[in-house]
Design a protein around this motif. Sequence first.
Motif, PDB file in Angstrom:
ATOM      1  N   HIS A   2       0.968  -1.258  -0.002  1.00 24.43           N
ATOM      2  CA  HIS A   2       0.163   0.103   0.040  1.00 24.43           C
ATOM      3  C   HIS A   2       0.856   1.410   0.012  1.00 24.43           C
ATOM      4  O   HIS A   2       0.358   2.263   0.394  1.00 24.43           O
ATOM      5  N   GLN A   3       2.057   1.081  -0.378  1.00 22.39           N
ATOM      6  CA  GLN A   3       2.931   2.270  -0.310  1.00 22.39           C
ATOM      7  C   GLN A   3       3.255   2.593  -1.840  1.00 22.39           C
ATOM      8  O   GLN A   3       3.710   1.792  -2.701  1.00 22.39           O
ATOM      9  N   LYS A   4       2.902   3.985  -1.975  1.00 18.58           N
ATOM     10  CA  LYS A   4       2.958   4.349  -3.505  1.00 18.58           C
ATOM     11  C   LYS A   4       4.504   4.237  -4.234  1.00 18.58           C
ATOM     12  O   LYS A   4       4.547   3.788  -5.313  1.00 18.58           O
ATOM     13  N   THR A   5       5.545   4.327  -3.586  1.00 20.49           N
ATOM     14  CA  THR A   5       6.776   4.170  -3.946  1.00 20.49           C
ATOM     15  C   THR A   5       7.131   2.648  -4.191  1.00 20.49           C
ATOM     16  O   THR A   5       7.487   2.346  -5.292  1.00 20.49           O
ATOM     17  N   ARG A   6       6.480   1.794  -3.508  1.00 24.19           N
ATOM     18  CA  ARG A   6       6.921   0.497  -3.617  1.00 24.19           C
ATOM     19  C   ARG A   6       5.908   0.131  -4.914  1.00 24.19           C
ATOM     20  O   ARG A   6       6.517  -0.916  -5.717  1.00 24.19           O
ATOM     21  N   LEU A   7       4.832   0.525  -4.900  1.00 19.80           N
ATOM     22  CA  LEU A   7       4.028   0.349  -6.237  1.00 19.80           C
ATOM     23  C   LEU A   7       4.379   0.806  -7.543  1.00 19.80           C
ATOM     24  O   LEU A   7       4.569  -0.015  -8.490  1.00 19.80           O
ATOM     25  N   ALA A   8       5.185   1.939  -7.402  1.00 21.45           N
ATOM     26  CA  ALA A   8       5.944   2.542  -8.598  1.00 21.45           C
ATOM     27  C   ALA A   8       7.003   1.412  -8.808  1.00 21.45           C
ATOM     28  O   ALA A   8       7.348   1.239 -10.146  1.00 21.45           O
ATOM     29  N   LEU A   9       7.508   1.229  -8.116  1.00 14.72           N
ATOM     30  CA  LEU A   9       9.035   0.283  -8.060  1.00 14.72           C
ATOM     31  C   LEU A   9       8.542  -0.980  -8.958  1.00 14.72           C
ATOM     32  O   LEU A   9       9.101  -1.262  -9.918  1.00 14.72           O
ATOM     33  N   LEU A  10       7.443  -1.697  -8.417  1.00 13.86           N
ATOM     34  CA  LEU A  10       7.023  -2.789  -9.272  1.00 13.86           C
ATOM     35  C   LEU A  10       6.438  -2.577 -10.543  1.00 13.86           C
ATOM     36  O   LEU A  10       6.578  -3.576 -11.409  1.00 13.86           O
ATOM     37  N   ALA A  11       5.948  -1.405 -10.633  1.00 11.88           N
ATOM     38  CA  ALA A  11       5.086  -1.153 -11.693  1.00 11.88           C
ATOM     39  C   ALA A  11       6.348  -0.982 -13.039  1.00 11.88           C
ATOM     40  O   ALA A  11       6.427  -1.414 -14.374  1.00 11.88           O
ATOM     41  N   VAL A  12       7.457  -0.146 -12.450  1.00 15.72           N
ATOM     42  CA  VAL A  12       8.462  -0.102 -13.499  1.00 15.72           C
ATOM     43  C   VAL A  12       9.199  -1.294 -13.942  1.00 15.72           C
ATOM     44  O   VAL A  12       9.768  -1.819 -14.881  1.00 15.72           O
ATOM     45  N   LEU A  13       9.557  -2.057 -12.850  1.00 21.74           N
ATOM     46  CA  LEU A  13      10.381  -3.516 -12.861  1.00 21.74           C
ATOM     47  C   LEU A  13       9.171  -4.530 -13.929  1.00 21.74           C
ATOM     48  O   LEU A  13       9.786  -5.204 -14.564  1.00 21.74           O
TER      49      LEU A  13
END
Length: 92
Positions: A2-13
Amino acid sequence: MHQKTRLALLAVLDEAGRADFPYLKRLLGLTDGNLGRHLETLAGQSLIAIEKGHEGRRPRTWAAISPAGRAALAAEMDLLAAIVERFRNARN
């Protein structure tokens, strides 16, 4: 997740498959420490794999999304889509 930076990291990867530390840092505008901590957390949850090595003489760190990471990302995106749909329906 539920953390936006971690969500962004997963989306980029998910899109890139694999990315190195400087690329992720630059793309997401994070500090070394902040990015490192998020990567450690995701790796600890088996959502990504971290690989350390060298490119020439320079040490490198790469991150790659795992199958569990892809599944978690898909579930989170489905949840977000449902929330957006509810929001839009409530405004009509």
